[in-house]
Design a protein around this motif. Structure first.
Motif: not given
Length: 355
Positions: A309-315, A333-339, A350-354
C-alpha cells in the motif's frame, strides 16, 4: 419476621423463607421486588396476589425466566410477559399454556427474537415444513435448532441462506466501500448463534455440505458457505475457482493448502481481486499477485500488505483504474501529488482521501 434485612438475608440462603415474613412485608410490593432480585426462586412462594402483579412478575421473569411457571391470574399466558421470558430462554416455552404454544404467529415472533425457541416448539409444528420455512426466513439462525430432516432440506437451507444474505447487506453509505468478509452474522433481533459460525450453511446437513451442485447454488447467495463445505470440496481446485468467480471473498473458506499455493492464488486473484484477503502474508506481499488482484478489482488494494500500500508503482496503477482505491494507500502516497492527481482523474471524489 418483620425485620427487612433479616428476611432478605434469610431469603438469600433459602427462597421459601419468604413465607415466614410478616403479612405486612409479604404485601409490600417494593420489598418483594428486592426479594426477587436477591433470589428469583422466592417468587413461587409469595402470595398469589403478588404473583398477579405485572411489576413483580416481570422483574422475576427477567431475573429467571423459569418464574413464568408461577405467575398468576391474567398473567398466565400473557404474551408480553411470555415474550420477555422467551427472549432470554427458549425453554420457557414449556411454562406457557397449550393454546399459546400452538399459536403460529406468536411462536414465529418468539423464534425471531430467540432462535433457540424452535427447539422447544411442539413436533407438530417443528416438523412442519411450512412453519420451519417461515421460521428461517424470519431468523436464519433458527436453522440450528430445526429437526435434522429440515437441515437436509434444500429449500429450507436455501431460504435460510437467502434470508441471511438480505439481513447482512451492508449499508454502503458512500457507494465505494467494497464488500467485507464476514466473521460473524447478525440478524436484527435474531442474534443468537455460534460465535465461530459466519454462515448458516454451517447448520446444514453433512450431506448437503458435501453436495457440489448445492454448494455452488449456495455460494451464489453466500460466499461464506465454502468454509462449511466438506473437506473434499474445500480442497477441490475447480470448485474453489468457481466459487471465487462468483465472489472472491469465498477463497477464505478454501483449504489451507490451496491458499498457500502461489500458482493457485494467482489464478484466483485474476478472477476476483478480493480473493487477496484470504491469502497468507507472504503471498499478500507478492508484487505479481497484488498487481493481478488490483488489476481485476481496484478495491483489492485494501487487502494488500502495508508495504504494498506504500508502493507508488502499484498504487498509481491501481488508482488510475479505480480512483476510490486512494483510501487504501499509505499516508505518504495520499499526500503525493502525482498519485492524488491520477486518482482524481479517475474519480473526482477521490480528493476526499488525500492528505
Amino acid at each position: 419476621r418483620g425485620n427487612r434485612e433479616v428476611v432478605l438475608g434469610s431469603v438469600k440462603v433459602r427462597a421459601d423463607t419468604i413465607r415466614y415474613a410478616t403479612t405486612e412485608l409479604q404485601q409490600d410490593t417494593d420489598f418483594l421486588r428486592r426479594v426477587v432480585q436477591i433470589n428469583p426462586a422466592s417468587f413461587q412462594y409469595i402470595s398469589e396476589d403478588q404473583r398477579r402483579s405485572r411489576d413483580v412478575a416481570t422483574l422475576a421473569v427477567k431475573m429467571d425466566p423459569r418464574c413464568l411457571e408461577h405467575v398468576a391470574g391474567d398473567l398466565v399466558g400473557d404474551r408480553e410477559l411470555a415474550m420477555t421470558a422467551l427472549r432470554i430462554m427458549g425453554a420457557a416455552l414449556r411454562y406457557l399454556p397449550d393454546w399459546l404454544c400452538t399459536d403460529k404467529g406468536f411462536l414465529l415472533a418468539a423464534v425471531h427474537r430467540n432462535p433457540e425457541t424452535l427447539l422447544y416448539v411442539d413436533d407438530s409444528l417443528r416438523k412442519d415444513r411450512g412453519f420451519v420455512l417461515a421460521a428461517v426466513n424470519l431468523c436464519p439462525a433458527s436453522l440450528q435448532f430445526a429437526p435434522e430432516e429440515m437441515k437436509a432440506d434444500r429449500e429450507v437451507v436455501m431460504m435460510a441462506l437467502q434470508a441471511e444474505a438480505e439481513a447482512m447487506q451492508m449499508n454502503d453509505e458512500d457507494g465505494v466501500m467494497p464488500e467485507q468478509p464476514r466473521l460473524s452474522a447478525s440478524f436484527g433481533e435474531c442474534t443468537k448463534r455460534e460465535e465461530t459460525c459466519s454462515s448458516v450453511f454451517c447448520y446444514a446437513s453433512a450431506e448437503l455440505r458435501a453436495d457440489k451442485d448445492f454448494l455452488l447454488a449456495a455460494l451464489e447467495v453466500d460466499c461464506g458457505a465454502l468454509a462449511y463445505a466438506s473437506d473434499d470440496l474445500r480442497g477441490d481446485e475447480e470448485l474453489v475457482l468457481s466459487a471465487v468467480r462468483i465472489n472472491g471473498l469465498a477463497l477464505a473458506g478454501a483449504s489451507t493448502s490451496l491458499k498457500e499455493r502461489r500458482s493457485f492464488v494467482l489464478a484466483a486473484v485474476r478472477l476476483d481481486g478480493r480473493a487477496l484477503v484470504a491469502v497468507s502474508n507472504p503471498l499478500r506481499n507478492d508484487r505479481e499477485i497484488v498487481l493481478a488482484a488490483v488489476h481485476a478489482r481496484g478495491d483489492a488494494l485494501m487487502y494488500a500488505d502495508s508495504s504494498i500500500q506504500a508502493d507508488k508503482e502499484i498504487v498509481l496503477a491501481t488508482v488510475k483504474n479505480w480512483g476510490p482505491a486512494l483510501r487504501f494507500a499509505s499516508n505518504d502516497l495520499c499526500d503525493d501529488p502525482e498519485v492524488v492527481f491520477a486518482a482524481v482523474q479517475s474519480w473526482g471524489l477521490a480528493l476526499q482521501y488525500a492528505s
